[in-house]
Motif scaffolding. Structure first.
Motif, PDB file in Angstrom:
ATOM      1  N   LEU A 143      93.333  80.686  30.958  1.00 47.95           N
ATOM      2  CA  LEU A 143      94.223  79.526  30.939  1.00 47.95           C
ATOM      3  C   LEU A 143      93.774  78.444  29.963  1.00 47.95           C
ATOM      4  CD1 LEU A 143      95.335  79.165  34.661  1.00 47.95           C
ATOM      5  CD2 LEU A 143      96.383  80.421  32.779  1.00 47.95           C
ATOM      6  N   MET A 144      92.476  78.170  29.884  1.00 51.03           N
ATOM      7  CA  MET A 144      92.016  77.203  28.882  1.00 51.03           C
ATOM      8  C   MET A 144      92.239  77.745  27.471  1.00 51.03           C
ATOM      9  SD  MET A 144      88.372  75.187  28.357  1.00 51.03           S
ATOM     10  CE  MET A 144      88.175  74.761  30.075  1.00 51.03           C
ATOM     11  N   PRO A 145      91.938  79.030  27.202  1.00 56.01           N
ATOM     12  CA  PRO A 145      92.318  79.589  25.895  1.00 56.01           C
ATOM     13  C   PRO A 145      93.814  79.472  25.616  1.00 56.01           C
ATOM     14  CG  PRO A 145      90.727  81.032  26.946  1.00 56.01           C
ATOM     15  CD  PRO A 145      91.079  79.975  27.948  1.00 56.01           C
ATOM     16  N   LEU A 146      94.655  79.592  26.647  1.00 56.00           N
ATOM     17  CA  LEU A 146      96.097  79.423  26.465  1.00 56.00           C
ATOM     18  C   LEU A 146      96.414  78.025  25.939  1.00 56.00           C
ATOM     19  CD1 LEU A 146      99.135  80.022  26.897  1.00 56.00           C
ATOM     20  CD2 LEU A 146      98.819  79.323  29.293  1.00 56.00           C
ATOM     21  N   SER A 147      95.828  77.002  26.556  1.00 57.70           N
ATOM     22  CA  SER A 147      96.062  75.627  26.109  1.00 57.70           C
ATOM     23  C   SER A 147      95.584  75.431  24.674  1.00 57.70           C
ATOM     24  CB  SER A 147      95.348  74.644  27.042  1.00 57.70           C
ATOM     25  OG  SER A 147      95.479  73.323  26.572  1.00 57.70           O
ATOM     26  N   PHE A 148      94.391  75.941  24.378  1.00 56.22           N
ATOM     27  CA  PHE A 148      93.799  75.735  23.046  1.00 56.22           C
ATOM     28  C   PHE A 148      94.565  76.481  21.960  1.00 56.22           C
ATOM     29  CE2 PHE A 148      89.208  74.659  24.598  1.00 56.22           C
ATOM     30  CZ  PHE A 148      89.714  73.542  25.234  1.00 56.22           C
ATOM     31  N   TYR A 198      87.283  82.253  17.792  1.00 55.24           N
ATOM     32  CA  TYR A 198      86.434  81.685  18.848  1.00 55.24           C
ATOM     33  C   TYR A 198      87.166  81.712  20.196  1.00 55.24           C
ATOM     34  CZ  TYR A 198      84.156  78.105  21.707  1.00 55.24           C
ATOM     35  OH  TYR A 198      83.553  77.424  22.740  1.00 55.24           O
ATOM     36  N   VAL A 199      88.445  81.309  20.194  1.00 58.73           N
ATOM     37  CA  VAL A 199      89.208  81.207  21.447  1.00 58.73           C
ATOM     38  C   VAL A 199      89.387  82.571  22.102  1.00 58.73           C
ATOM     39  CG1 VAL A 199      91.487  80.681  22.398  1.00 58.73           C
ATOM     40  CG2 VAL A 199      90.412  79.089  20.809  1.00 58.73           C
ATOM     41  N   LEU A 200      89.661  83.606  21.309  1.00 59.13           N
ATOM     42  CA  LEU A 200      89.975  84.920  21.862  1.00 59.13           C
ATOM     43  C   LEU A 200      88.737  85.730  22.239  1.00 59.13           C
ATOM     44  CD1 LEU A 200      92.891  86.014  19.491  1.00 59.13           C
ATOM     45  CD2 LEU A 200      93.065  85.120  21.811  1.00 59.13           C
ATOM     46  N   PHE A 201      87.656  85.559  21.490  1.00 57.13           N
ATOM     47  CA  PHE A 201      86.521  86.456  21.692  1.00 57.13           C
ATOM     48  C   PHE A 201      85.273  85.780  22.271  1.00 57.13           C
ATOM     49  CE2 PHE A 201      89.026  88.258  18.159  1.00 57.13           C
ATOM     50  CZ  PHE A 201      89.360  89.476  18.736  1.00 57.13           C
ATOM     51  N   VAL A 202      85.121  84.492  22.076  1.00 59.97           N
ATOM     52  CA  VAL A 202      83.903  83.807  22.542  1.00 59.97           C
ATOM     53  C   VAL A 202      84.158  83.001  23.814  1.00 59.97           C
ATOM     54  CG1 VAL A 202      82.058  82.196  21.929  1.00 59.97           C
ATOM     55  CG2 VAL A 202      83.041  83.697  20.176  1.00 59.97           C
ATOM     56  N   MET A 203      85.237  82.252  23.832  1.00 60.58           N
ATOM     57  CA  MET A 203      85.522  81.375  24.977  1.00 60.58           C
ATOM     58  C   MET A 203      85.568  82.098  26.321  1.00 60.58           C
ATOM     59  SD  MET A 203      88.179  78.297  24.202  1.00 60.58           S
ATOM     60  CE  MET A 203      88.409  78.075  25.946  1.00 60.58           C
ATOM     61  N   PRO A 204      86.235  83.253  26.423  1.00 60.92           N
ATOM     62  CA  PRO A 204      86.281  83.917  27.733  1.00 60.92           C
ATOM     63  C   PRO A 204      84.899  84.259  28.282  1.00 60.92           C
ATOM     64  CG  PRO A 204      87.944  84.840  26.272  1.00 60.92           C
ATOM     65  CD  PRO A 204      87.086  83.942  25.434  1.00 60.92           C
ATOM     66  N   ARG A 205      83.920  84.416  27.397  1.00 54.88           N
ATOM     67  CA  ARG A 205      82.556  84.705  27.851  1.00 54.88           C
ATOM     68  C   ARG A 205      81.830  83.441  28.306  1.00 54.88           C
ATOM     69  NH1 ARG A 205      81.299  89.910  26.130  1.00 54.88           N
ATOM     70  NH2 ARG A 205      82.718  90.763  24.558  1.00 54.88           N
ATOM     71  N   ILE A 206      82.236  82.299  27.767  1.00 55.64           N
ATOM     72  CA  ILE A 206      81.597  81.030  28.119  1.00 55.64           C
ATOM     73  C   ILE A 206      82.125  80.502  29.449  1.00 55.64           C
ATOM     74  CG2 ILE A 206      81.352  78.600  27.443  1.00 55.64           C
ATOM     75  CD1 ILE A 206      81.429  79.488  24.547  1.00 55.64           C
ATOM     76  N   LEU A 207      83.423  80.643  29.662  1.00 51.15           N
ATOM     77  CA  LEU A 207      84.062  80.066  30.852  1.00 51.15           C
ATOM     78  C   LEU A 207      83.627  80.797  32.121  1.00 51.15           C
ATOM     79  CD1 LEU A 207      87.628  79.620  29.377  1.00 51.15           C
ATOM     80  CD2 LEU A 207      86.057  77.778  29.992  1.00 51.15           C
ATOM     81  N   LYS A 208      83.275  80.026  33.128  1.00 50.30           N
ATOM     82  CA  LYS A 208      82.864  80.589  34.408  1.00 50.30           C
ATOM     83  C   LYS A 208      84.090  80.745  35.307  1.00 50.30           C
ATOM     84  CE  LYS A 208      78.294  78.436  34.319  1.00 50.30           C
ATOM     85  NZ  LYS A 208      77.388  77.479  35.011  1.00 50.30           N
ATOM     86  N   PRO A 209      84.268  81.935  35.883  1.00 48.09           N
ATOM     87  CA  PRO A 209      85.397  82.088  36.813  1.00 48.09           C
ATOM     88  C   PRO A 209      85.158  81.271  38.069  1.00 48.09           C
ATOM     89  CG  PRO A 209      84.033  84.064  36.797  1.00 48.09           C
ATOM     90  CD  PRO A 209      83.498  83.172  35.728  1.00 48.09           C
ATOM     91  N   SER A 577      83.431  69.167  32.935  1.00 51.40           N
ATOM     92  CA  SER A 577      82.368  69.705  32.073  1.00 51.40           C
ATOM     93  C   SER A 577      82.760  71.024  31.420  1.00 51.40           C
ATOM     94  CB  SER A 577      81.082  69.902  32.888  1.00 51.40           C
ATOM     95  OG  SER A 577      81.302  70.795  33.960  1.00 51.40           O
ATOM     96  N   ASP A 578      83.684  71.783  32.025  1.00 52.13           N
ATOM     97  CA  ASP A 578      84.118  73.048  31.420  1.00 52.13           C
ATOM     98  C   ASP A 578      84.765  72.811  30.061  1.00 52.13           C
ATOM     99  OD1 ASP A 578      83.250  74.588  33.551  1.00 52.13           O
ATOM    100  OD2 ASP A 578      85.119  74.358  34.652  1.00 52.13           O
ATOM    101  N   PHE A 579      85.533  71.720  29.957  1.00 49.33           N
ATOM    102  CA  PHE A 579      86.166  71.395  28.676  1.00 49.33           C
ATOM    103  C   PHE A 579      85.123  70.953  27.650  1.00 49.33           C
ATOM    104  CE2 PHE A 579      89.761  71.247  31.514  1.00 49.33           C
ATOM    105  CZ  PHE A 579      90.804  71.707  30.739  1.00 49.33           C
ATOM    106  N   ILE A 580      84.116  70.223  28.108  1.00 50.04           N
ATOM    107  CA  ILE A 580      83.053  69.790  27.181  1.00 50.04           C
ATOM    108  C   ILE A 580      82.306  71.011  26.649  1.00 50.04           C
ATOM    109  CG2 ILE A 580      80.890  68.507  26.996  1.00 50.04           C
ATOM    110  CD1 ILE A 580      81.956  66.574  29.089  1.00 50.04           C
ATOM    111  N   VAL A 581      81.940  71.922  27.555  1.00 48.70           N
ATOM    112  CA  VAL A 581      81.136  73.091  27.167  1.00 48.70           C
ATOM    113  C   VAL A 581      81.922  74.050  26.287  1.00 48.70           C
ATOM    114  CG1 VAL A 581      79.976  75.148  28.069  1.00 48.70           C
ATOM    115  CG2 VAL A 581      79.639  72.941  29.185  1.00 48.70           C
ATOM    116  N   ALA A 582      83.178  74.339  26.650  1.00 48.80           N
ATOM    117  CA  ALA A 582      83.962  75.335  25.902  1.00 48.80           C
ATOM    118  C   ALA A 582      84.728  74.726  24.741  1.00 48.80           C
ATOM    119  CB  ALA A 582      84.930  76.042  26.847  1.00 48.80           C
ATOM    120  N   GLY A 583      85.127  73.445  24.860  1.00 48.68           N
ATOM    121  CA  GLY A 583      85.966  72.835  23.837  1.00 48.68           C
ATOM    122  C   GLY A 583      85.213  72.183  22.701  1.00 48.68           C
ATOM    123  N   THR A 584      84.029  71.635  22.975  1.00 50.70           N
ATOM    124  CA  THR A 584      83.268  70.962  21.923  1.00 50.70           C
ATOM    125  C   THR A 584      82.914  71.903  20.767  1.00 50.70           C
ATOM    126  OG1 THR A 584      82.364  69.393  23.536  1.00 50.70           O
ATOM    127  CG2 THR A 584      81.222  69.583  21.424  1.00 50.70           C
TER     128      THR A 584
END
Length: 604
Positions: A143-148, A198-209, A577-584
Motif C-alpha cells: 500500500l505504501m508503494p502504491l501511494s509512492f 526502489y519502490v518495486l524491489f527494495v521498499m517491500p523488503r524494508i516495510l514491516k508487515p 516512522s515507517d514513512f521516514i524509514v521507507a520514504g526518506t
C-alpha cells in the motif's frame, strides 16, 4: 517565530520516536500553538490571529476529502464490490506471482500521470489489498508503494498532480516562462523510472508487515468448521452431480456426508445427484463459509422448515447487516451434552449457529445431531447487537476480536455505480473532488451499502489530527514570517554558486519543506524564490521551475506530505516512522538523480 520552530521541531521528533501516540502529539501541537499566539499576539492578513484560526484545519476541504474517500472505500469493501476484478487478477497471477504487483503498479503509475492521484489510489487500494491477501502477503508491503508510485507517475505531466498545475499557473502568470502539458515529461519519466526500481524491489523488503490485534487473531484460522447445507427447492446445488467423488460446486469445502432421509451417504460419492430434501454436511474454513453466506446465490442459507427439531435449518439470519463471530462452549455450560436444537440457542440469543469446530476430532454426522462439548468453537451469525449481547452469556465465551460483519454483496452494484460516478465527476472536473467525495459518502449510506456506524468506524483519528495540526503549523509559519525567512536565507546562501549547485540546493530544501508543510503551500511559497535564483545565476528560469515541481512532489518521508499517504496509512497500519524509514531513501534517490541529470538535460 522561534517558538513556532520549536513547537514544530519538537512535534516531528515526538512523531519519529513514537513514545506517545500520534493523536496525543498532534493535539499537543495545536494546543501549544494556540497558547503561543495567545501570549504573543500576531497579525496576519490585517487582523490578529485567534485560537479558532488554528482549529480551522479540522474543517479543511483536504481533510474532509480524505475522510470521505476512506468511507467510500469502506463501502466498496463492505459490499465486496471489487471482488470480481480482484479474483480475475489473482487467477491471472496465481502461477506468476511477479505479475501481481510489478506490472499492475507500473500501470497505476501511468494512470496517475493523467488522473488525479487520490481517486486512483482509492480505486486500486481494495484490489491490491485483496491480491496481497490471496498471495499471503501483508497489505503493508504494497500500500505504501502504491501511494509512492502514483506520486512518481504524477511528476511526469502538468496535470499529474495539483502541485504541478499550481506551480505552472503561478510561474506562467509571471511571463518569465511557459510551462506546457509535456514540458517536463521526459525528465519526469527518468526520475520516475529510477524511483520505481526502489519502490518495486527494495521498499517491500524494508516495510514491516503490521496487523491489528483483530487481524492477528483472525489470521490464525485455517481451522475447519462443520456446517450443514439444507437442499431445498430452488437451491443452487439442486441437480449437482458428483464428479470423481467430489462436487465441483463445493470445491473449497470437504463434503463429509450427504444425509438423504434416514440414509447417510458417505464419501467417495459415486453418481450422487443432490436433490431437494438432502442435507450436505461439509467441513470448511470460516472465510469459505462467509463466502457461501454472501454470494448472490448463497449456498449456505438457513430456510424455514416444518421440522422444528432442526433449529439450524429454520432459524432465520437477520435481514440487515449480518455479523459472524466465534464463541467457545464454556466449562460447566448448559449446552454441554445437548444438540443445538435441544439447547434452544436461537430462541435464547436470537443468533444462529452456522458452524461447529472440535479440536479433538471432526464428527461425521449432521450438525444438528452433534452434542456439544466443553471447548467446542461455534461459528455464530446474527445482528451485531445480538452478537455483542453474548458477552453476558455464561454458556459461551465470545471471542471479541473474531467478530466481523459479513459483506453485503447484494448491494455491490450500487456501490460500484456510486464509486464510478464519483471518479467520473472528479476526473472530468465538473465538480471539485471534495464535492464528489462527500456526495459519494452520502450515496453509500443512503443506499444502505454501509450504515452510519460502519462509516464512523472508518474515520481514522490519526489522519484527522495529523492533517488538522499540519495546517495549523503551516499557518503559524506563514504568520510569523518563518517560511519567508527560510526562503530568503536560501537565496543568500546560494548566491555566487553555479546553476547546477543552485538547482541541487533548491531541490533539497523544497523536498524537506514539502514533507513538513503541504506540498501546495510549499510550491507556491518557493515559486518566486526559484525565479529569483535563476536570475541571480544568469540561467534560464524553466530548469528552476521544473526543479521546484519535482521537489514539491517528493512528499515521501511523512504521512502528512501528501493525502494519498494518509489514505494508505490506516489500511496499511503504518506508523509515522515507517514513512521516514521507507520514504526518506526514495526522496534522497530522486534528489541525487535530479542533481546528476538536470545539469546535463538543460546544458547548464
Amino acid at each position: 517565530m522561534i517558538l513556532t520552530f520549536l513547537v514544530i521541531g519538537t512535534t516531528i521528533v515526538l512523531y519519529a520516536i513514537e513514545r506517545f501516540t500520534i493523536e496525543i502529539v498532534a493535539l499537543g501541537q495545536v494546543v501549544a500553538l494556540m497558547l503561543v499566539f495567545l501570549v504573543f499576539p500576531q497579525e496576519y492578513e490585517g487582523r490578529l490571529l485567534n485560537p479558532a484560526d488554528f482549529l480551522s484545519g479540522f474543517a479543511n476541504p483536504a481533510l474532509i476529502t480524505v475522510i470521505a474517500l476512506l468511507i467510500v472505500g469502506q463501502g466498496l469493501f463492505q459490499t465486496d464490490a471489487l471482488d470480481t476484478p480482484s479474483q480475475y487478477i489473482v487467477k491471472l497471477t496465481q502461477k506468476r506471482k511477479w505479475l501481481a504487483a510489478g506490472p499492475l503498479m507500473i500501470l497505476i503509475g501511468l494512470m496517475s500521470a493523467f488522473l488525479n492521484n487520490t481517486p486512483v489510489v482509492v480505486m486500486v487500494l481494495p484490489i491490491l489489498t485483496a491480491i496481497a491477501a490471496a498471495h499471503g502477503r501483508s497489505p503493508a508491503r504494497v500500500l505504501m508503494p502504491l501511494s509512492f508510485i502514483t506520486i512518481l507517475g504524477g511528476m511526469t505531466t502538468m496535470i499529474g498532480s495539483s502541485t504541478n498545475l499550481l506551480v505552472a499557473n503561478v510561474a506562467n502568470q509571471t511571463g518569465e516562462v511557459m510551462i506546457e502539458f509535456f514540458t517536463f515529461t521526459r525528465l519526469g519519466l527518468m526520475l520516475a523510472a529510477v524511483g520505481s526500481i526502489y519502490v518495486l524491489f527494495v521498499m517491500p523488503r524494508i516495510l514491516k508487515p503490521r496487523k491489528t490485534m483483530a487481524e492477528e487473531f483472525q489470521g490464525q484460522s485455517g481451522k475447519q468448521f462443520i456446517a450443514q447445507i439444507p437442499i431445498v427447492f430452488g437451491h443452487p446445488l439442486v441437480g449437482s452431480k458428483a464428479v470423481a467423488g467430489l462436487f465441483p460446486e463445493l470445491k473449497d469445502m470437504t463434503v463429509r456426508l450427504v444425509q438423504r432421509g434416514e440414509r447417510p451417504l458417505l464419501p467417495p460419492f459415486e453418481n450422487v445427484v443432490l436433490s431437494p430434501g438432502d442435507t450436505v454436511i461439509v467441513a470448511a474454513t470460516r472465510s469459505t463459509l462467509t463466502k457461501a453466506l454472501t454470494d448472490r446465490q448463497p449456498l449456505l442459507k438457513p430456510t424455514s422448515s416444518d421440522d422444528d427439531r432442526k433449529e439450524v435449518e429454520n432459524a432465520p439470519l437477520p435481514k440487515g447487516t449480518l455479523a459472524l463471530a466465534e464463541a467457545v462452549v464454556a466449562p460447566g455450560s448448559r449446552l454441554i451434552g445437548r444438540t443445538i436444537a435441544q439447547a434452544g440457542f436461537h430462541a435464547e440469543t436470537n443468533c444462529v449457529v452456522t458452524g461447529l469446530q472440535r479440536r479433538s476430532r471432526m464428527p461425521r454426522m449432521p450438525m444438528s445431531d452433534i452434542r456439544m462439548e466443553s471447548g467446542d468453537v461455534l461459528l455464530i451469525g446474527g445482528d451485531r447487537e445480538d452478537i455483542n449481547r453474548l458477552r453476558g452469556n455464561r454458556d459461551v465465551l465470545l471471542l471479541d476480536w473474531s467478530t466481523i460483519e459479513v459483506p453485503q454483496r447484494r448491494y455491490a452494484r450500487r456501490a460500484l455505480g456510486i464509486f464510478a460516478a464519483m471518479i467520473t465527476l472528479a476526473v472530468s472536473g465538473l465538480v471539485p473532488i471534495v464535492v464528489a467525495a462527500v456526495g459519494a459518502t452520502f450515496g453509500m449510506i443512503a443506499s444502505r451499502c454501509l450504515n452510519v456506524r460502519q462509516a464512523l468506524r472508518t474515520i481514522d483519528s490519526r489522519i484527522f489530527l495529523l492533517i488538522g495540526s499540519a495546517i495549523a503549523s503551516s499557518l503559524a509559519l506563514e504568520a510569523t514570517g518563518g517560511a519567508s525567512l527560510i526562503a530568503s536565507y536560501l537565496v543568500d546562501v546560494a548566491d555566487g554558486y553555479s546553476p547546477a549547485v543552485l538547482l541541487s540546493l533548491l531541490f533539497a530544501v523544497v523536498a524537506i519543506m514539502t514533507n513538513l508543510l503541504s506540498n501546495n503551500a510549499t510550491a507556491v511559497l518557493f515559486t518566486p524564490i526559484a525565479i529569483d535564483m535563476a536570475h541571480r545565476a544568469g540561467a534560464p528560469v524553466e530548469p528552476f521551475i521544473v526543479c521546484l515541481i519535482m521537489a514539491a512532489n517528493c512528499s515521501f518521508a511523512t504521512p502528512i506530505g501528501y493525502q494519498t499517504n494518509l489514505i494508505v496509512m490506516g489500511p496499511g497500519h503504518y506508523r509515522f516512522s515507517d514513512f521516514i524509514v521507507a520514504g526518506t531513501p526514495l526522496a534522497i534517490i530522486i534528489w541525487l538523480t535530479f542533481s546528476l541529470i538536470a545539469p546535463w538535460y538543460y546544458s547548464l
